[in-house]
Design an enzyme around this catalytic site. Structure first.
Site, PDB file in Angstrom:
ATOM      1  N   GLU A 287       0.810  -1.226   0.000  1.00  0.00           N
ATOM      2  CA  GLU A 287       0.000   0.000   0.000  1.00  0.00           C
ATOM      3  C   GLU A 287       0.840   1.270   0.000  1.00  0.00           C
ATOM      4  O   GLU A 287       0.807   2.043   0.957  1.00  0.00           O
ATOM      5  CB  GLU A 287      -0.850   0.061   1.276  1.00  0.00           C
ATOM      6  CG  GLU A 287      -1.774  -1.079   1.482  1.00  0.00           C
ATOM      7  CD  GLU A 287      -2.424  -1.006   2.866  1.00  0.00           C
ATOM      8  OE1 GLU A 287      -3.618  -1.302   2.940  1.00  0.00           O
ATOM      9  OE2 GLU A 287      -1.748  -0.657   3.850  1.00  0.00           O
ATOM     10  N   GLY A 289       1.821   5.062  -0.609  1.00  0.00           N
ATOM     11  CA  GLY A 289       1.106   6.325  -0.787  1.00  0.00           C
ATOM     12  C   GLY A 289       2.093   7.401  -1.200  1.00  0.00           C
ATOM     13  O   GLY A 289       2.169   7.812  -2.358  1.00  0.00           O
ATOM     14  N   TYR A 331       6.161  18.250  11.196  1.00  0.00           N
ATOM     15  CA  TYR A 331       7.213  17.221  11.332  1.00  0.00           C
ATOM     16  C   TYR A 331       8.621  17.775  11.148  1.00  0.00           C
ATOM     17  O   TYR A 331       9.536  16.985  10.933  1.00  0.00           O
ATOM     18  CB  TYR A 331       7.095  16.179  10.213  1.00  0.00           C
ATOM     19  CG  TYR A 331       5.813  15.468   9.999  1.00  0.00           C
ATOM     20  CD1 TYR A 331       5.088  14.914  11.038  1.00  0.00           C
ATOM     21  CD2 TYR A 331       5.353  15.267   8.694  1.00  0.00           C
ATOM     22  CE1 TYR A 331       3.931  14.204  10.793  1.00  0.00           C
ATOM     23  CE2 TYR A 331       4.194  14.560   8.448  1.00  0.00           C
ATOM     24  CZ  TYR A 331       3.485  14.033   9.506  1.00  0.00           C
ATOM     25  OH  TYR A 331       2.361  13.324   9.250  1.00  0.00           O
ATOM     26  N   CYS A 358      -0.427  33.418   9.945  1.00  0.00           N
ATOM     27  CA  CYS A 358      -0.095  34.150  11.167  1.00  0.00           C
ATOM     28  C   CYS A 358       0.364  33.217  12.275  1.00  0.00           C
ATOM     29  O   CYS A 358      -0.329  33.009  13.273  1.00  0.00           O
ATOM     30  CB  CYS A 358      -1.293  34.981  11.599  1.00  0.00           C
ATOM     31  SG  CYS A 358      -1.730  36.150  10.309  1.00  0.00           S
ATOM     32  N   GLU A 359       1.507  32.613  12.065  1.00  0.00           N
ATOM     33  CA  GLU A 359       2.171  31.740  13.039  1.00  0.00           C
ATOM     34  C   GLU A 359       3.668  31.890  12.790  1.00  0.00           C
ATOM     35  O   GLU A 359       4.100  31.795  11.649  1.00  0.00           O
ATOM     36  CB  GLU A 359       1.857  30.257  12.760  1.00  0.00           C
ATOM     37  CG  GLU A 359       0.433  29.828  12.931  1.00  0.00           C
ATOM     38  CD  GLU A 359       0.024  29.660  14.374  1.00  0.00           C
ATOM     39  OE1 GLU A 359       0.900  29.387  15.218  1.00  0.00           O
ATOM     40  OE2 GLU A 359      -1.170  29.820  14.657  1.00  0.00           O
TER      41      GLU A 359
HETATM   42  C1  LIG Z   1      -0.526   5.794   5.605  1.00  0.00           C
HETATM   43  C2  LIG Z   1      -0.644   4.357   5.299  1.00  0.00           C
HETATM   44  C3  LIG Z   1      -0.056   3.857   4.143  1.00  0.00           C
HETATM   45  C4  LIG Z   1       0.769   4.696   3.209  1.00  0.00           C
HETATM   46  O1  LIG Z   1       1.962   5.120   3.757  1.00  0.00           O
HETATM   47  P1  LIG Z   1       3.017   5.900   2.854  1.00  0.00           P
HETATM   48  O2  LIG Z   1       4.124   6.225   3.769  1.00  0.00           O
HETATM   49  O3  LIG Z   1       2.335   7.118   2.331  1.00  0.00           O
HETATM   50  O4  LIG Z   1       3.433   4.985   1.765  1.00  0.00           O
HETATM   51  C5  LIG Z   1      -0.241   2.517   3.868  1.00  0.00           C
HETATM   52  N1  LIG Z   1      -0.963   1.713   4.682  1.00  0.00           N
HETATM   53  C6  LIG Z   1      -1.543   2.170   5.803  1.00  0.00           C
HETATM   54  C7  LIG Z   1      -2.308   1.244   6.649  1.00  0.00           C
HETATM   55  C8  LIG Z   1      -1.399   3.510   6.146  1.00  0.00           C
HETATM   56  O5  LIG Z   1      -1.972   3.960   7.273  1.00  0.00           O
END
Ligand SMILES: *Cc1c(COP(=O)(O)O)cnc(C)c1O
Length: 436
Positions: A287, A289, A331, A358-359
């Site tokens: 997964e 992202g 972060y 404004c921070e």
């Molecule tokens: C956020 C998340 C991802 C994606 O993470 P990335 O660092 O963006 O690749 C995949 N699986 C789960 C369960 C997540 O919470």
């Protein structure tokens, strides 16, 4: 080199102006206004294809894009065309994917506190997998699925106890985490699901160890733990769990300090850990992202005021900041930038890029050496495709920026810029206040 190992989108070129996807970024800023999110379609599709190529020898791989990184209707369509399913974490993400016409069996619903209405929406949309995060939710999911007379396929989210070296807020696999079942609770939940929760069909395990990960060993260890745990459960409970979701997390290169492994190296360490046991886990879900969308995105800003602190640093302010990119203030994330309208000018001034909010903490880049900037210059901040728009807010009552997709010298709006009327469109003045 993998796309996630580059700071800039694959099509970035320096001519008189900075070009992306064959488009002049200064013209984009003029046409669509700033701040402007720009997504390079070739880079986005390129990394999707790298993932597919890297895992091509592992037949039962399922790529699920973690849509929380960037979820808009057009982005979802592109990922679907590239063969990705979707990891979703809210009704909003499920609805976006559903309305984009995606086959919902390719969608997984994940999260540590899914609400009743979100679960019901997911059930009505026939989402393919639910990741069960905790005891409360297992009971709830079973009840709601039972009320609709459906049996749903679930994965158990576990915390494998792996510490990876990333920021505390984006580390999720350690034992003390808000996500998932501790390994010591697995037997109890498996017993509950297999004996009491008749509307749940347990398919396998799910883990996600963190984000912006550079160490392949973390993945190797994670797969190792999941493989052993699945074998142990199958053995003890006479089950045939055959799915393993290893989450996302592969890092990207925001600045020269970042050294993420390539997608190919990631695939190698995962498959190596699988083959060590000679076990056949038919399906692995992955997964990603951030590594899918980050590098394809840049943000264009217009430079406004500057301030030279006597005997101190020089601040250059742009027309966006923490509301369109909260990562630096959240972060201490670092970014690289260039002057889009004069990319070849000599870099001779070290400045701090400040936002317009404004921070005092609204600083986009702490110290960077750039050409001398003046009001009206266009600044391009790289690697903003992930967790920028998706984390954006309306702080200071500022409209969220537009997003354009560029490809082959062509640009299309994929998210319209918010208007002032959008900002007040959800407001209500109770009758008693309208009487003056
Ligand atoms: C956020 C998340 C991802 C994606 O993470 P990335 O660092 O963006 O690749 C995949 N699986 C789960 C369960 C997540 O919470």
């Amino acid at each position: 080199m993998s796309i996630n190992q580059s700071i800039k989108p694959a099509t970035a070129e320096v001519k008189e102006h900075l070009m992306i996807g064959g488009c002049d970024t200064v013209e984009l800023a003029k046409k669509y206004g700033t701040p402007l999110y720009v997504i390079d379609e070739a880079t986005l599709r390129g990394i999707c294809r790298e993932y597919k190529a890297a895992f091509k020898d592992y037949k039962n791989i399922r790529m699920m894009y973690a849509s929380k990184a960037l979820c808009t209707s057009a982005i979802v369509r592109i990922l679907d065309e590239e063969g990705f399913g979707f990891d979703t974490v809210s009704a909003g993400e499920i609805y976006t994917v559903f309305k984009a016409g995606i086959n919902m069996s390719h969608v997984l619903f994940n999260g540590n506190n899914k609400s009743v209405s979100e679960i019901n929406l997911a059930l009505d949309c026939r989402v393919g997998r639910f990741s069960v995060d905790n005891f409360y939710e297992a009971e709830l999911l079973n009840r709601l699925a039972g009320e609709k007379g459906v049996k749903i396929d679930v994965l158990l989210r576990i915390t494998p106890g792996i510490e990876c070296h990333t920021h505390d807020y984006i580390q999720t696999g350690q034992v003390d985490s808000k996500f998932g079942f501790d390994l010591s609770q697995v037997d109890e939940i498996v017993t509950l699901i297999t004996q009491n929760y008749k509307s749940l069909n347990l398919k396998g395990l799910h883990a996600h160890i963190g984000s912006q990960i550079f160490e392949l060993k973390s993945y190797y260890d994670e797969v190792d733990i999941l493989v052993k745990e699945i074998a142990r459960i199958n053995n003890k409970f006479a089950l045939k769990l055959d799915e393993m979701n290893i989450g996302g997390g592969l890092g990207v290169k925001y600045t020269d300090n970042d050294t993420p492994p390539s997608v190919t190296e990631l695939a190698e360490s995962i498959t190596e850990a699988m083959h060590k046991y000679g076990v056949d886990i038919p399906t692995i879900y992955i997964e990603p992202g951030r590594s899918i969308v980050s590098t394809s995105g840049v943000t264009l800003y217009t430079v406004g005021s500057s301030k030279q602190v006597p005997n101190g640093r020089k601040y250059v302010a742009v027309d966006g900041g923490m509301a369109d990119n909260p990562r630096p203030s959240m972060y201490q994330a670092e970014y690289f930038a260039e002057a889009a309208n004069k990319p070849l000018a000599e870099k001779k001034e070290t400045v701090t890029i400040a936002g317009r909010y404004c921070e005092s903490g609204d600083i986009l880049i702490n110290e960077i050496t750039l050409p001398e900037l003046e009001a009206g210059d266009i600044l391009c901040v790289y690697n903003t495709g992930a967790y920028n728009y998706s984390m954006a807010s309306n702080y200071n009552r500022v409209e969220k920026p537009a997003m354009v997709l560029v490809n082959n010298s062509h640009s299309d709006i994929i998210v319209y810029r918010e208007t002032l009327d959008d900002l007040i469109s959800h407001d209500n003045i109770p009758d008693r206040l309208s009487k003056k």
